[in-house]
Design a protein around this motif. Structure first.
Motif: not given
Length: 578
Positions: A416-417, A419-421, A425, A428
């Motif tokens: 999941k980490d 995926q966020k990478k 930010k 986005r």
């Protein structure tokens, strides 16, 4: 990435002995007529219907038993998709016809591969199972339905609730917030989560086994008081004499635990099967006794359900299947009961044999020391050894399973980490800013400043889109939102960009803002390499667009023509070639 362009639609009804064929050009197209009853919306919907999109078609068209064929290109590659009922037919370049029994499953996967549509959604019943959604989820941002799409965005296709909470995933993927790699990682998470679920089930079974052992053989205080080394030494000494009996007893205890666990599971399945049979009986009775005609409209959501004889027969078939499951499960439970009784009897016999040795062992070793109270103890010392041995074994297994579960949790956190990478930010935030800038610009161009944009931070905020300037201005606000989404999709290049179909832009009679300017806005805003298909009544305001577009003018014959049946029906024999 290349775009999807509609080239041709061929349709026929054997019931009406009618057919027709419509061609489309790569850029601007117009489906028009002199009034609203000629089938403009239906013709546009048939493009999506043929590809498996399932828009809302009226009762009349459903009764025509239509078969259809769409020729389309992606870049320079041409594909054909045919449909008859729910059966889908696909022909790739230089390939033979492929047949699919239904839209979901293999056909949806094949179409998604062609359109480079990588989104996956969890099955509503099995959330660890990810599926490729049907083509409607791909076409959602590219279609504005006259009845559904202008009231709320992302609503032009019905029956999307087959997937729970699909909006966040689908919208974010279309607009570039979720990259295709996100779903590759999501599949790994789903697989490991399924393995975790199975391991947790094993742990529950182990806990049940421990409880069974404790229930059948309470722990002796002498055994509990032993240290680990004393226990192992005493166990080895006693097992020399009763090894076979003890092993047999352990095996029987394990078997009883498994039988009880399986019996509980099967009983739950039996209860569900009985409930399903009862509900299907009620459905069939309702469809026969309470419904007039061959269709049923849900009073809550307006969904149309088939109540034809074949559908009622399918209800009976489902009930028969449920009844068969009830019978099969009842038989399995009955066999388990017999096996359970036999295991108990064998356990009782084995324990009796152990008791004989136990009495001898107690007499030989402790007869001079045991008083009357100890001699009357019902808990056998050797039974306690067996119980502790079983518990020691299953606890070791449970520790292994628990460690496995913890390892999966750690792995999923890492995935999941990752995926966020995939999208930082800052990236986005830049996408949010670009979307808001485009939305504000399009609202200004459409003179829809009465639309309140303050709550809108990203494409996900479509439900917050509302205006105070009247229905016509709110409609232009919706159009501005659609165009801002399309700009975001075009920039993201997550998949093949589809042709855009807009059904009747003149919503709420745009008297306060020139309808012709709305059409000019669309011509200027749609990317220059994208196909646009508009449905609109034949009136003066569409002349500028009409001059630039390929025009399909419907007349009183509407969509199908009896004179063209023989000409085009033979083209639709795709099901005969398989």
């Amino acid at each position: 990435m290349p775009n999807l362009v509609f080239k041709r639609l061929t349709i026929a009804s054997d019931i009406l002995k009618s057919a027709n064929q419509y061609n489309f050009k790569p850029r601007f197209n117009l489906i028009t007529g002199n009034d609203n009853s000629l089938g403009k919306s239906t013709l546009a919907k048939l493009l999506f219907w043929t590809l498996g999109g399932d828009p809302s078609l009226d009762f009349t068209w459903q009764s025509f038993d239509v078969r259809a064929l769409v020729d389309f290109t992606i870049g320079n590659v041409e594909y054909q998709v045919g449909r008859y009922g729910n059966a889908m037919f696909l022909r790739r370049p230089q390939g033979e016809w492929e047949r699919f029994q239904k839209i979901t499953g293999e056909y949806s996967e094949a179409f998604a591969e062609i359109a480079k549509f990588g989104a996956l959604l969890p099955n509503r019943k099995e959330t660890t199972k990810l599926e490729t959604p049907p083509p409607a989820y791909y076409f959602l941002p590219f279609y504005i339905d006259q009845q559904r799409g202008w009231s709320q965005a992302w609503n032009s296709f019905p029956n999307l609730e087959q997937y729970a909470r699909w909006q966040k995933t689908i919208i974010r993927y279309h607009t570039g917030y979720l990259l295709p790699e996100f779903f590759s990682i999501e599949e790994k998470i789903a697989q490991s989560t399924l393995e975790k679920k199975n391991a947790e089930s094993d742990v529950r079974k182990i806990e049940t086994a421990i409880e069974v052992v404790k229930a059948y053989i309470p722990t002796n205080e002498k055994t509990v008081a032993l240290t680990s080394s004393e226990f192992d030494a005493l166990s080895a000494e006693v097992n020399i004499e009763i090894f076979k009996l003890q092993a047999k007893q352990e095996e029987l205890l394990r078997m009883i635990a498994e039988i009880q666990t399986e019996r509980v599971f099967l009983q739950g399945q039996l209860d569900l099967a009985k409930l399903a049979s009862a509900e299907l009986e009620k459905d069939y009775t309702f469809s026969v006794e309470c419904v007039i005609g061959e269709t049923l409209i849900c009073p809550l959501c307006g969904t149309v359900y088939d109540n034809s004889s074949p559908n009622r027969a399918s209800i009976l078939a489902d009930k028969d299947e449920a009844d068969n499951q009830v019978q099969a499960l009842t038989t399995k439970i009955s066999k388990l009961e017999k096996k359970y009784i036999q295991s108990q009897e064998r356990l009782t016999k084995t324990r009796s044999e152990i008791d004989i040795i136990n009495s001898k062992y107690n007499q030989d070793e402790f007869s001079s020391e045991l008083d009357a109270e100890l001699k009357s103890e019902k808990t056998s010392f050797l039974d306690s050894l067996a119980s502790r041995s079983v518990q020691k074994h299953v606890k070791q297994t449970m520790e292994t399973k628990t460690a496995f579960i913890c390892n999966i949790d750690r792995t999923n956190r890492i995935l999941k980490d990752n995926q966020k990478k995939l999208l930082s930010k800052e990236e986005r935030e830049e996408m949010d800013a670009a979307f808001k800038d485009n939305l504000a610009k399009y609202v200004s161009e459409l003179k829809a400043q009465g639309v309140n944009l303050s709550p809108i931070e990203s494409p996900m905020d479509y439900k917050k889109l509302y205006g105070s300037g009247g229905a016509a201005e709110s409609t232009r606000g919706i159009l501005a939102y659609y165009m801002a989404v399309l700009s975001q999709i075009y920039a993201a290049k997550n998949k093949v960009f589809s042709a855009v179909i807009i059904d009747t832009p003149n919503q709420q009679e745009q008297a306060d803002f020139n309808y012709e300017k709305i059409l000019q806005f669309l011509m200027n805003t749609i990317p220059s390499d994208v196909q646009l298909i508009l449905c609109a009544m034949n009136r003066n305001e569409i002349e500028t667009y009409k001059q630039s577009a390929h025009v399909i003018a419907l007349d009183d014959d509407k969509i199908l023509s009896r004179t063209k049946y023989n000409e085009f029906r033979t083209i639709l024999n795709f099901d005969d070639s398989i």
